[in-house]
Design an enzyme around this catalytic site. Structure first.
Site, mmCIF file in Angstrom:
data_model
loop_
_atom_site.group_PDB
_atom_site.id
_atom_site.type_symbol
_atom_site.label_atom_id
_atom_site.label_comp_id
_atom_site.label_asym_id
_atom_site.label_seq_id
_atom_site.Cartn_x
_atom_site.Cartn_y
_atom_site.Cartn_z
ATOM 1 N N ASP A 106 0.798 -1.241 0.000
ATOM 2 C CA ASP A 106 0.000 0.000 0.000
ATOM 3 C C ASP A 106 0.825 1.284 0.000
ATOM 4 O O ASP A 106 0.271 2.375 -0.164
ATOM 5 C CB ASP A 106 -0.986 0.004 1.176
ATOM 6 C CG ASP A 106 -0.313 -0.183 2.533
ATOM 7 O OD1 ASP A 106 0.823 0.306 2.711
ATOM 8 O OD2 ASP A 106 -0.928 -0.818 3.415
ATOM 9 N N HIS A 121 6.603 -7.929 -1.188
ATOM 10 C CA HIS A 121 5.564 -8.262 -2.174
ATOM 11 C C HIS A 121 5.345 -7.158 -3.199
ATOM 12 O O HIS A 121 4.330 -7.138 -3.880
ATOM 13 C CB HIS A 121 4.250 -8.590 -1.450
ATOM 14 C CG HIS A 121 4.350 -9.817 -0.597
ATOM 15 N ND1 HIS A 121 3.398 -10.184 0.317
ATOM 16 C CD2 HIS A 121 5.310 -10.779 -0.538
ATOM 17 C CE1 HIS A 121 3.770 -11.311 0.916
ATOM 18 N NE2 HIS A 121 4.931 -11.682 0.421
ATOM 19 N N CYS A 129 6.387 -4.237 -16.973
ATOM 20 C CA CYS A 129 5.956 -4.849 -18.236
ATOM 21 C C CYS A 129 6.013 -6.366 -18.106
ATOM 22 O O CYS A 129 7.021 -6.923 -17.673
ATOM 23 C CB CYS A 129 6.860 -4.388 -19.376
ATOM 24 S SG CYS A 129 6.448 -5.204 -20.936
ATOM 25 N N CYS A 152 3.176 -1.134 -22.345
ATOM 26 C CA CYS A 152 4.575 -0.765 -22.145
ATOM 27 C C CYS A 152 5.007 0.271 -23.179
ATOM 28 O O CYS A 152 4.715 0.114 -24.368
ATOM 29 C CB CYS A 152 5.435 -2.018 -22.271
ATOM 30 S SG CYS A 152 7.193 -1.697 -22.229
ATOM 31 N N CYS A 155 7.831 -1.797 -25.514
ATOM 32 C CA CYS A 155 7.567 -2.980 -26.344
ATOM 33 C C CYS A 155 6.082 -3.233 -26.573
ATOM 34 O O CYS A 155 5.727 -4.231 -27.203
ATOM 35 C CB CYS A 155 8.234 -4.212 -25.726
ATOM 36 S SG CYS A 155 7.291 -4.956 -24.373
ATOM 37 N N GLY A 192 1.083 -7.224 12.878
ATOM 38 C CA GLY A 192 -0.050 -7.380 11.965
ATOM 39 C C GLY A 192 0.128 -8.352 10.827
ATOM 40 O O GLY A 192 -0.365 -8.118 9.737
ATOM 41 N N SER A 194 -0.490 -12.439 9.719
ATOM 42 C CA SER A 194 -1.152 -13.666 10.164
ATOM 43 C C SER A 194 -0.195 -14.850 10.147
ATOM 44 O O SER A 194 -0.548 -15.930 10.580
ATOM 45 C CB SER A 194 -2.329 -13.968 9.246
ATOM 46 O OG SER A 194 -1.847 -14.263 7.952
ATOM 47 N N ALA A 236 -2.289 -2.289 16.578
ATOM 48 C CA ALA A 236 -0.962 -1.679 16.463
ATOM 49 C C ALA A 236 -0.997 -0.166 16.633
ATOM 50 O O ALA A 236 -0.078 0.414 17.212
ATOM 51 C CB ALA A 236 -0.365 -2.028 15.100
#
Ligand code: NAD
Ligand code: ZN
Length: 254
Positions: A106, A121, A129, A152, A155, A192, A194, A236
């Site tokens: 985020d 992540h 691309c 893109c 390309c 936070g 899991s 948190a």
């Protein structure tokens, strides 16, 4: 609810540490109004994240996947970092050695001020691309009826969010940097997550095995909280400011 002794033990470990590793998951952003995947509110048009955030879903229907990500990115844009993010940004300035490894995409840690960070992540602020791997900024919003899939600039391949999808391998370098740091951390603060994603869970346990004091901040119980030296049970955004205030007041010498 968390008791005083646990808060003080965790605060003391934070105040004595020289090298701090912080691992965060979706829960740190819950109080900013971003739903966790596995919590209530994690659905979009009846789809679960596991059905959209995959290379197969993108190959089958890139427009649907892009509509979902455009919707998420717009939601994130309306959210602000919360007091939990603010504490983690302050921590970065307070330690000689510090690393934040987040599973979140985020961008709120970056907006709160963290720079010593690996985004395990990826991030919803970038695209990549799918053919030539060129990175680019997030596309501008579109009008109703326009093709949601950006192309893109080099390309003409389909751009995709620069996000690690279910079933994909971690990028070279990101996990390694965090694992390396796990060996030298004196304290590992997990917030936070899991622990259903194996890599961060392993990282926390590795840090603990190598001598780090392991603190878990989570209103629920997870595999990490069972092993943690201290499990602070609660949100948190409330617990981290309290913990950090105590850490700053806590005596540094044994
Ligand atoms: P998860 O949804 O599996 O688990 C969230 C955890 O946060 C739970 O254990 C829950 O008890 C805890 N939690 C809920 N509210 C909290 C609060 N106020 N304070 C502290 N903890 C709280 O999330 P995960 O472990 O991060 O794994 C899900 C995957 O989904 C990750 O890969 C992540 O990249 C992705 N995801 C990211 C975002 C984001 O970027 N904000 C949001 C949803 C999912
Ligand atoms: Zn390309």
């Amino acid at each position: 609810m968390t008791d005083e002794t646990d808060l003080n033990r965790a605060a003391r470990a934070l105040s004595r540490a020289r090298a701090a590793l912080v691992l965060t998951g979706a829960g740190i952003s819950a109080e900013s109004g971003i739903p966790t995947f596995r919590g209530a509110g994690g659905l979009w048009e009846g789809f679960r994240a596991e059905e959209l955030a995959t290379p197969q879903a993108f190959a089958a229907d890139p427009a649907r996947v892009w509509r979902w990500y455009r919707w998420r990115q717009a939601q994130y844009g309306e959210c602000e970092p919360n007091p939990g993010h603010a504490v983690i940004a302050q921590m970065e300035g307070a330690y000689e050695r510090f690393l934040l490894a987040t599973q979140n995409v985020d961008g709120l840690h970056h907006r709160a001020g963290n720079r010593e960070m690996v985004e395990l992540h990826g991030t919803i602020t970038r695209t990549r691309c799918s053919r030539c791997q060129r990175l680019a900024d997030w596309p501008e919003p579109i009008e109703e009826g326009e093709d949601p899939v950006p192309r893109c600039g080099s390309c003409e391949g389909l751009m995709r969010p620069h996000i690690l999808w279910f079933g994909e391998r971690y990028w070279t370098g990101t996990l390694e940097r965090a694992y390396e740091f796990a060996h030298e951390a004196d304290v590992c603060l997990v917030v936070g997550t899991s622990a259903q994603v194996w890599a961060p869970a392993q990282m926390a346990l590795l840090a603990q095995q190598q001598g780090a004091f392991l603190i878990d901040v989570n209103p629920g119980a997870t595999d990490i909280s069972f092993s943690a030296d201290v499990h602070l049970m609660g949100p948190a955004g409330e617990l981290l400011p309290e913990l950090w205030e105590r850490a700053k007041r806590s005596p540094q010498d044994p």
